[in-house]
Design a protein around this motif. Structure first.
Motif: not given
Ligand SMILES: Nc1nc2c(ncn2[C@@H]2O[C@H](COP(=O)(O)OP(=O)(O)O)[C@@H](O)[C@H]2O)c(=O)[nH]1
Ligand SMILES: [Mg+2]
Lengths: 199, 120
Positions: A34-43, A70-78, B68-70
């Motif tokens: 969550g700290s580095v992701s550009e979106i709130a962590p998704l699950r 559960a799998l949490d993930f986030g995204r960073i557009t490089i 999937a999350a959405r």
């Protein structure tokens, strides 16, 4: 990019890469994502039985029906054409079969260590060492405290010299970013001295 | 597939896939990017509601995990629907950048990731 695509209005898709954020339960994996992701962590939640067993085994296993991983993930557009995904690995050991899938195609991993109970991340370190997946260790100092220097932690975790150990704060964007950069630097160092990889 | 009166959360999503639990092809990883083909192929049949939802969400490229999350559905279920859409020519799938664990990494790619991280 989508140059091979014959249709006109189809939006060009970016390249994607991923890094795993691993470590024991409650070490701060989701916090770091969550700290580095550009979106709130998704699950996403995967029914355990589907993820782990053959569907034919499911019939009659009533009590397992609602068990999910559960799998949490986030995204960073490089860049416009490159997106980095960060996946927090499921903490419980019984879900480790999922780690294998997750690890395929990953650039590398960050193993987060809770400075107060480092043993909770031993298994994660083991996982990546055994598979020769490059990783760095981020020592999450809860309450921003870092009672031990990085070198002391390296020793207590019996980490080889080429595994970077960074003191970090999973709640701080810049701190987490620096851990990710340390991983990329390690990957670059692995590649650079070898003009033609042996295998 | 469920004969019971109370279809659990495991069983229900697979109603969307006609009971299939395995994708027909292995094109979709968590970070494979899915994009709706625009315009759709002329002979395409009218998509079912869940399929239509995916097509709307993927008007701009979306990674499978994000989709999937959405959709609030398991990845395994979404992938099966994506296989149908891919076979119907309604989406394109872009695989992730290939990465091997044996020092075969592309230096330009790594440098680009590093530069990008430096900007956040
Ligand atoms: N004080 C403090 N709390 C933290 C820190 N990192 C995580 N937490 C908290 O610790 C708990 C577990 O963190 P989480 O990210 O969910 O751990 P995970 O199980 O590894 O994903 C949460 O309540 C977080 O808010 C930290 O650096 N300092
Ligand atoms: Mg978590």
């Amino acid at each position: 990019m989508a140059g091979s695509d014959p249709t006109d209005g189809t939006v060009a898709a970016p390249d994607t890469v991923k890094i795993l954020i691993a470590g024991g339960f409650g070490v701060g994996k989701t916090t770091m994502v969550g700290s580095v992701s550009e979106i709130a962590p998704l699950r996403t939640e995967e029914p355990l039985t589907v993820a782990g067993l053959d569907i034919d085994d499911l019939k009659g296993i009533e009590e397992k029906r609602s068990t999910t991983v559960a799998l949490d993930f986030g995204r960073i557009t490089i860049a416009d054409d490159l997106v980095l995904y960060l996946f927090g690995t499921p903490g419980q050991q019984r879900f480790w079969f999922m780690w294998n899938d997750l690890a395929i195609g990953a650039l590398g991993a960050v193993v987060l260590v809770d400075v107060r109970r480092p043993e909770s991340s031993f298994a994660a370190i083991d996982f990546f060492e055994r598979r020769s997946i490059p990783f760095v260790v981020g020592v999450n100092g809860f309450h921003g405290l870092h009672p031990y220097p990085a070198e002391e932690i390296r020793e207590s975790l019996a980490l080889p010299a080429d595994v970077p150990v960074l003191l970090c704060d999973a709640r701080e964007r810049e701190s987490c970013r620096d851990v990710l950069i340390a991983l990329i630097d390690r990957l670059i160092a692995d590649v650079e001295p070898r003009p033609s990889p042996a295998r | 597939m469920s004969g019971g009166d109370e279809a659990g959360r495991l069983v229900r999503p697979f109603a969307l896939t006609g009971g299939r639990t395995r994708p027909s092809r292995a094109d979709f990883t968590l970070i494979t990017t899915v994009t709706t083909v625009d315009p759709p192929p002329e002979r395409a049949a009218r998509p079912q509601p869940e399929h239509a939802r995916i097509l709307r969400l993927c008007a701009r490229p979306v990674a499978v995990a994000e989709l999937a999350a959405r959709l609030d559905l398991p990845v395994s279920v979404v992938v099966i629907m994506l296989c149908d859409l891919l076979e119907a020519g309604l989406i394109t799938a872009r695989p992730p950048r290939p990465v091997t664990a044996t020092g075969d990494l592309d230096l330009d790619l790594l440098q680009k990731v590093r530069d990008g991280l430096g900007r956040i």
